[in-house]
Design a protein around this motif. Structure first.
Motif, PDB file in Angstrom:
ATOM      1  N   VAL B 191     -14.619  -0.671  -3.752  1.00 40.77           N
ATOM      2  CA  VAL B 191     -14.769  -1.760  -2.788  1.00 40.77           C
ATOM      3  C   VAL B 191     -14.240  -1.217  -1.460  1.00 40.77           C
ATOM      4  CG1 VAL B 191     -14.164  -4.124  -2.177  1.00 40.77           C
ATOM      5  CG2 VAL B 191     -14.372  -3.449  -4.586  1.00 40.77           C
ATOM      6  N   GLN B 192     -15.073  -1.304  -0.448  1.00 45.09           N
ATOM      7  CA  GLN B 192     -14.701  -0.691   0.812  1.00 45.09           C
ATOM      8  C   GLN B 192     -14.081  -1.715   1.753  1.00 45.09           C
ATOM      9  OE1 GLN B 192     -17.262   2.758   1.689  1.00 45.09           O
ATOM     10  NE2 GLN B 192     -17.491   1.771   3.683  1.00 45.09           N
ATOM     11  N   VAL B 193     -12.990  -1.356   2.390  1.00 41.38           N
ATOM     12  CA  VAL B 193     -12.404  -2.255   3.394  1.00 41.38           C
ATOM     13  C   VAL B 193     -12.646  -1.610   4.762  1.00 41.38           C
ATOM     14  CG1 VAL B 193     -10.109  -1.211   3.060  1.00 41.38           C
ATOM     15  CG2 VAL B 193     -10.293  -3.426   4.175  1.00 41.38           C
ATOM     16  N   PRO B 194     -13.137  -2.382   5.713  1.00 37.92           N
ATOM     17  CA  PRO B 194     -13.460  -1.799   7.011  1.00 37.92           C
ATOM     18  C   PRO B 194     -12.214  -1.513   7.837  1.00 37.92           C
ATOM     19  CG  PRO B 194     -13.987  -4.136   7.001  1.00 37.92           C
ATOM     20  CD  PRO B 194     -13.506  -3.812   5.625  1.00 37.92           C
ATOM     21  N   SER B 195     -12.383  -0.650   8.817  1.00 39.67           N
ATOM     22  CA  SER B 195     -11.309  -0.412   9.780  1.00 39.67           C
ATOM     23  C   SER B 195     -11.483  -1.412  10.915  1.00 39.67           C
ATOM     24  CB  SER B 195     -11.403   1.007  10.340  1.00 39.67           C
ATOM     25  OG  SER B 195     -11.388   1.921   9.287  1.00 39.67           O
ATOM     26  N   ASP B 196     -10.373  -1.762  11.541  1.00 39.33           N
ATOM     27  CA  ASP B 196     -10.462  -2.702  12.658  1.00 39.33           C
ATOM     28  C   ASP B 196     -10.599  -1.933  13.971  1.00 39.33           C
ATOM     29  OD1 ASP B 196      -7.979  -1.742  13.348  1.00 39.33           O
ATOM     30  OD2 ASP B 196      -6.884  -3.510  12.620  1.00 39.33           O
TER      31      ASP B 196
END
Ligand SMILES: Cc1ncc(COP(=O)(O)O)c(C=O)c1O
Ligand SMILES: Cc1ncc(COP(=O)(O)O)c(C=O)c1O
Lengths: 442, 488, 488, 442
Positions: B191-196
């Motif tokens: 599951v990929q979490v985006p960068s801000d």
């Protein structure tokens, strides 16, 4: 010791140039609660002089294979490493470079790997080799993953006469990948004919097997093919100087521990994982593969190819997660195989076998010692049963200057392995026989 | 400085060994067989010998000497591959690893005959645990990716033991390719979490993703953008709250060594790349080593065996009796010869030296980042740690891509940085100078980068046609993949 | 094949270490002083430290790695320097010489602690005596020229002992420069004997020169023209008749090893160059070793000490009690580390191997001589042995000298032959392929020589402007000698 | 083993190409009476495996400085050789090349030698260095020849406190060149003031001398200069990290044994002969000298220069007969000196002296042992007198694991030398003191 070249002036001027007031200021944005408020609990640094003294002392607390006569095997063997191998593989342009991401600057390593792949194809009688894996055990794991991917099945049949280390590795990685190896019985020291059902992904045979014995590999691989399963052979890269190669025996994938190809014993690593396969499986291969191509002006050169298989491109869909591999060992293997050539390989294999046969006969004749599998042909390694506890025999033999082993269980009883490389001579074998005579009797 | 180097017109590459081969020529020598000959049974015998090259030893030496000379290494020059910590590999480490007392040990030797080796492994493990702030470590994994998979299998075993197997692993979108690949091999889903906008993990998004089916989060810190995840403590708490574990990808440990410990940030599992942080050679692509350290709670799951020390007897031994162990991840004890080098590096530097390593690495990256920023602005605003990601996107309007800059740098005498990684940055140039480079090298490299940027405007063909100083020019990778030629 | 290589336009050479130096930078590490400090008396103390470069270890490594890469060695390619026997230096010899059991022996160790070293020296001496047909040898001289002087001092001591000191030494006009130089240093006067039309010692002239004031004759056989002095037995008799001695310059021993022995030709003193015949490396100009073997009559005069063996005790020792010895010619026992390599070479080859060495060396020279003869005819008619002297004089009419051909060979990928030696041959090209080169190498070299000869007619600037593929072009030697710049 | 690559076909075809019928035919013109009618009386050749085994066995029959603690000196010293030195000097492009006759192909060695010369000038405080001589003893001989050539005189005054090996070498070579060294007395362990007459070519002082003692070198050199003789100093290249350099002391020519600059002990060779002088003597220097110049395009590069001094040009009038020298050792010295730098050199010299002083005090305090020259300052080496026979003391100390020596006669009595390098630590010195205590008493 310190290898950062900064003078105090450098530090001050560089800090000023990037608008930082101090070294601490470089870290000013770090949350204070994660910063270690003390020095590491390690000793102070050492000068090179002091460090090498300490390292020499540690090294001296080991007995090494120059200090005993090595008849040990079980996956790592004391073959002779000619001086040219590491004079070449040890060139610093090789060992201080990294994966050839910029091929124009890396034709040296790329060409060496291309030559490595070519020679591995020759050794195995298969069509494609990659540029290295970690070692023999993980190469087997990767081969099984190839078979799983190719067949969409998950059952893995593994010979009971495969090295227990291979069993362990497959179990470890199988827990993640969702398979568990099942045994092909080998009560007589060689794998038995086995029913291969059509839910089987791979039939895996080690030939020569952990006891050194020669396996009926073709027959086993035929049953695999009948069920459309992949046939995987774990082989000894030097044995194919005299034994029929995996490709000829019907193996679809061949894997090996490549330590024997010019790599030092190194207490188990760094070694070399070899994998070769048929072209049909090329897109399922793990790791780096080097291909020949042309440059803008049409001259030929080498690049990493089929990268769409790999983690840096395909990420979670990659054929493997391998990134850093064992390139330098593959370079060493390339030098070594060039040194041997076809005639050297054949002669070396002939000598290993003849010397092992001579040793086996002599040891078998000793009271309290017998061949575990009398009459079963082997290559350079064979298994003994001893009346006395095998561990005690091994220890007493080592006290006399000879290392044998490891001890591998077979049908609940310990089998003591003895392996004989070209490096051993008749005097040493006779010496081992004498030592074993004492040890087995006492 | 402006004239373009011109490609050599000699033969671009040495012949292959195969082309040098002549029937009957040989390099090998072996003693006469001194026991009776004993051929293998005919049904097992090989019919035709493998067509290995037939060459003399001098052929071999010239061939590989020449190959080495057309290969760029750290010993040749600056090698600022981001994420790879291409630092100087001390010659003393090579020397000690070649002592017969290390190089000539058989992996099946009885423990009593390898007390020095076991002591070395034990002390290295202790040092790595102190450096990472963890309880125990395995030295078996032969590389970083292997360490990742080992760590994930430990997670898996841990959750299974808790009776709550889980199915997902969270990784940032900036993660290295080995992370998602390892996740799959461990039987998990990515599951990929985006960068801000700051280039850091987007905490809001993370909160949405994390649930009780998440086994863990894999993170590097500093992250692959070279930025420190300042909210790491909060992230760790969020993960631990749902019973998930935190995995530290140690590729970037060089930035914080001696100053911040993964364990103190809340990580449960840490791999290190000895071939990065501890200066063991990269070997043209390996071997490396990827030790994995874990918190006390995870110790039972470490691969077996580990080295045990009996202080009373003063004796080291292999402890294989570990029922919860995930089992063996390497055929033997890992890349021991590499671990010897890592040991030498760690104990040569000691507590002060290791801390200084990180400081100089961060100083160099900060210095170089500002020196090239005018033409290659940083992808994100934050303060760089040991590396930084700049973008060459400003040159796109001149028809110049990051790869063109990279190739031009070759003609200007440098190995280029990593390009096009991390994937989330357009025209990324990921630059990691490491601490072993001098200010003079950084200045020269910055000058070359700025020169390339000027040339992009003034004489873009210099970049398009680069490199021209190498034995071959740009190679047709598409053709390589299409018309497979993988052997002689 | 025709396009001329173009000179690189990068910086021609790396900066000097001095230019890399930065105050305060350092590579060294030393332990803390663990005893009380104790400065030397102020009147002995150095006021200003030497201005050695201040550089880091990585600086050093890149610097010397680069220097090595712009240096041509046998490992790089063919190196047919006549008279130098630039054969392949086996890697195994390097390996064995680095064993601590050889490399870490202190020269003042008591005999009982160096029995292996003494045995090695003793067995090497015996082997060299068998190879040369002499009685005993000294291993002290560190090079051929040193061997010559040693041999001449032995002559001197011999004649003195006979009560008849003499003043002259005869050498052929084709002799190597070390011969006359050594003669002077030994306190003798050089008398030169011319070569005849065959390129051999002119016997008529020799007869006129030789008298009772001649101490000896120095000769190589084959001579420096690569021709065998077929009347050697007659020459020896002529010399011995007047009480003069025969000195064999072993530079060309490779031609006849295992087949003809200097002792059997009548020579009384023989030096060998281990860095020629026995493949010890040339080291960029040294170290070598120049053992000297002598007939039984001359044994008393050998430099002391020599190794003695007591077969009963099975013990080796240094025999220094040699009253007639000329004394020590080296500070210690000679270039022991080189002698270890020579031992390895001699015993690796054994009787058959050494004979084959000579055969292949002679075969290669004969083959190459005919292959280039069309453009570079032999200077003399006779059958070449292990080397041959061709002349480039045919190209003179095109304004091309032997040196131009040599420089062009560089651009074509080869180290040139010796040129302008021996002095008696016009436009001499003295070519010694050695036995370790393959037919393919010889063919390629011959093709390059013939190409250069064609180019001399068709495009002579290719030769005049050569080399163009090297970091620097032809260097101004006159200026170097005029405007001396011998240090930073 | 064989390194000639010829196949049987090669031999036949090559013979045919040059019109020879057989290998024997290549030698057909040799007079039969000089041809050896038998095989050499040598063993058959060995495989690399067998040879390295034999070499390892020979090596094992020596005790080496890793197996004892080395306090031996007398011209060869156990300084630490950092790994970088031979990693660099051992690059095969260096060691497989020869004298840079073709400078365009040899800029690597040439530049290294130019840097070597530069550093030697810095060490010595003199103006010109050559590119290497054989070793310290032969360097002294060459320096004396320079002095003889420069002055046209033949008398050589040599300190009695110079190493006996130097005396022997000068006597050997003087027999050819026509001089014989005469002693400068050194009854107290240092050279005494001496009348230098105007027929003297050279005054030679070793400082520090064979006993390790510091000499009144300036005063002796002044008397030399007063008589227009050359002042020659034999120095220790590491001592000048703390001692005033030869140039400052008034030496015209400085020579040294360069082993200490990064070269291994090697049982006495290959070592490195160092010679440096003033510009006035440059045309009298022996051996190779590298100079900087420019190429046809004006870029700077290096060449062998002043070749008109040398044997290949000047033949019987050459300044020396040296041809092959010790270039590789000079390259190693260059790497080593770059590694040390000025600070390292100073620190190393400081440590040698302090450790030697510490050892001397402790040994002097033992019963049966005393300093041979109490109160005389020394550098890293000092001389002991023992009540017991020095040879027995040395042997007994070695039995306990410590090598001291050599034993050098002084005024008819043996002086036992002890030298202490930076490599020794306090524990080892204390260990030596204990061992000596036992040995001197027994
Ligand atoms: C961030 C990151 N993680 C993981 C890896 C994988 O490490 P290894 O190449 O040692 O398997 C790398 C190395 O390339 C990396 O840069
Ligand atoms: C014929 C001849 N004699 C003597 C020598 C001198 O030998 P060395 O260079 O070993 O002193 C040489 C070497 O160059 C030579 O070729």
């Amino acid at each position: 010791m310190q290898f950062a070249p900064h003078t105090d002036d450098d530090v001050q001027e560089m800090l000023a140039a990037c608008g930082r007031s101090s070294i601490e200021d470089l870290y000013a944005h770090l949350p204070p609660d994660v910063v270690l408020g003390r020095d590491l609990d390690l000793a102070e640094g050492l000068s090179e002089l002091a460090l090498t003294r300490e390292m020499r002392e540690l090294a001296a607390r080991n007995r090494n294979a120059d200090g005993y006569v090595c008849f040990a095997g079980g996956g790592a063997y004391d073959h002779y490493v000619p001086a040219v191998v590491w004079a070449m593989a040890g060139r610093s342009e090789f060992y201080t470079s990294y994966t050839p991401y910029q091929p124009e600057l890396s034709q040296g390593v790329l060409q060496a790997l291309f030559e490595y792949q070519s020679m591995i194809c020759e050794l195995t009688g298969l069509e494609v080799s990659n540029a290295s894996l970690y070692d023999g055990a993980t190469a087997l794991v990767e081969a099984v993953h190839m078979a799983v991917a190719a067949t969409g099945r998950r059952r893995i049949l593994l010979s009971e006469a495969a090295d227990p280390r291979f069993w362990e590795a497959l179990r470890t990685y199988g827990r993640g990948a969702g398979y568990e190896p099942e045994p092909i019985p080998a009560a007589g020291g060689v794998s038995e004919a086995t029913e291969v059902r059509d839910d089987v992904a791979a039939v895996v045979v080690q030939h020569p097997n952990v006891f050194g014995n020669l396996e009926p590999a073709s027959a086993l691989f035929e049953s695999a093919h009948a069920a459309d399963a992949r046939a995987i052979q774990i082989f000894d890269p030097l044995s194919v100087g005299t034994l029929a190669p995996p490709g000829e025996l019907g193996a679809d994938i061949a894997v090996a521990e490549g330590q024997v190809l010019g790599n030092h014993l190194n207490y188990g690593g760094p070694y070399l994982g070899i994998v070769a396969a048929r072209m049909a499986d090329v897109r399922r291969m793990p790791g780096r593969i080097v291909g020949e191509t042309v440059d803008v002006d049409g001259r030929s050169g080498y690049v990493l190819t089929l990268q769409a298989r790999e983690q840096h491109i395909r990420r979670e869909k990659a054929t493997s997660n391998i990134c850093t591999n064992q390139t330098l060992m593959a370079v060493a293997a390339t030098v070594y195989l060039a040194w041997l050539g076809p005639a050297g390989l054949a002669e070396l294999a002939r000598q290993c076998h003849a010397k092992a046969a001579y040793a086996a006969d002599a040891l078998d004749a000793l009271p309290g010692v017998e061949l575990a599998f009398p009459g079963v042909p082997f290559f350079k390694e064979f298994a003994l049963r001893t009346t006395r506890e095998a561990l005690d025999v091994q220890r007493d033999v080592l006290d006399q200057g000879y290392l044998v082993g490891p001890i591998v269980p077979h049908e609940g009883r310990p089998a003591l392995l003895v392996s004989v490389t070209e490096r051993r001579n008749r005097d040493e074998i006779d010496g081992l026989v004498d030592a074993m005579k004492t040890a087995a009797a006492s | 400085m402006t004239g373009a180097p011109v490609r050599r017109d000699g033969p671009p590459l040495p012949s292959t060994l195969s082309a040098l081969s002549r029937p009957g020529r040989r390099a090998y020598s072996l003693p006469e067989l001194d026991v009776p000959d004993a051929p293998v049974p005919p049904e097992h015998a090989r019919a035709t010998p493998p067509a290995l090259p037939e060459v003399g030893e001098r052929d071999i030496v010239r061939h590989f000497t020449r190959l080495s000379q057309i290969n760029y290494g750290i010993d040749t020059g600056f090698y600022p591959l981001g994420s790879c910590s291409m630092k100087y590999n001390p010659k003393m480490a090579e020397a000690v690893a070649s002592y017969p007392g290390f190089a000539r040990l058989h992996p099946h030797q009885p423990e009593d005959s390898v007390q020095g080796a076991l002591e070395l492994l034990y002390r290295l493990e202790r040092a790595l645990c102190e450096i990472t702030g963890m309880a125990r470590a395995t030295l078996q994994p032969p590389a970083g990716a292997s360490g990742e998979l080992t760590g994930l299998l430990i997670m898996r075993a841990y959750h299974a033991k808790q009776g709550k197997p889980r199915s997902k692993i969270v990784i940032p979108d900036s993660a290295h390719g080995t992370n998602p690949a390892s996740v799959t091999l461990a039987g998990y889903r990515v599951v990929q979490v985006p960068s801000d906008a700051r280039g850091l993990v987007d905490l809001g998004q993370l909160a949405k993703i994390v649930d009780e089916d998440v086994a863990g989060l894999m993170l590097t810190n500093p992250n692959t953008l070279g930025l420190f995840e300042e909210e790491i403590v909060g992230i760790a708490e969020a993960m631990h709250r749902v019973g998930a574990l935190l995995y530290y990808d140690g590729a970037n440990l060089n930035a914080i060594i001696g100053r911040v410990r993964p364990g103190d940030m809340g990580f449960d599992i840490v791999h290190m790349n000895t071939h990065k942080t501890f200066a063991t050679p990269h070997g043209g692509g390996g071997p490396g080593a990827g030790p994995v350290a874990v918190s006390a709670a995870l110790e039972p799951f470490l691969p077996a065996p580990v080295v045990a020390f009996d202080p009373d007897a003063g004796r080291y031994s292999w402890d294989a009796d570990r029922p919860d162990s995930i089992g063996r991840v390497h055929g033997f004890h890992g890349n021991f010869g590499i671990l010897v080098r890592a040991f030498a590096y760690v104990f040569a530097h000691g507590r002060d030296g290791l801390k200084a390593v990180g400081e100089r690495a961060v100083l160099n990256a900060n210095y170089l980042a500002q020196a090239v920023a005018e033409a290659y602005p940083p992808a994100f605003e934050g303060r760089p740690m040991h590396e930084f990601v700049a973008t060459a996107s400003g040159l796109k309007k001149h028809g110049i891509r990051a790869m063109d800059v990279a190739k031009r740098l070759i003609d200007l005498g440098f190995h280029p940085s990593t390009v096009y990684f991390p994937l989330i940055v357009e025209e990324a140039m990921m630059i990691e100078p490491t601490e072993t480079e001098s200010r003079e090298t950084l200045d020269a490299f910055a000058a070359a980068m700025l020169q390339a940027a000027r040339e992009a405007v003034e004489d873009p063909d210099l970049l398009h046609d680069a490199p021209r100083s190498t034995p071959v020019g740009r190679l047709d990778e598409a053709r390589a993949a299409r018309e497979l030629k993988l052997r002689w």
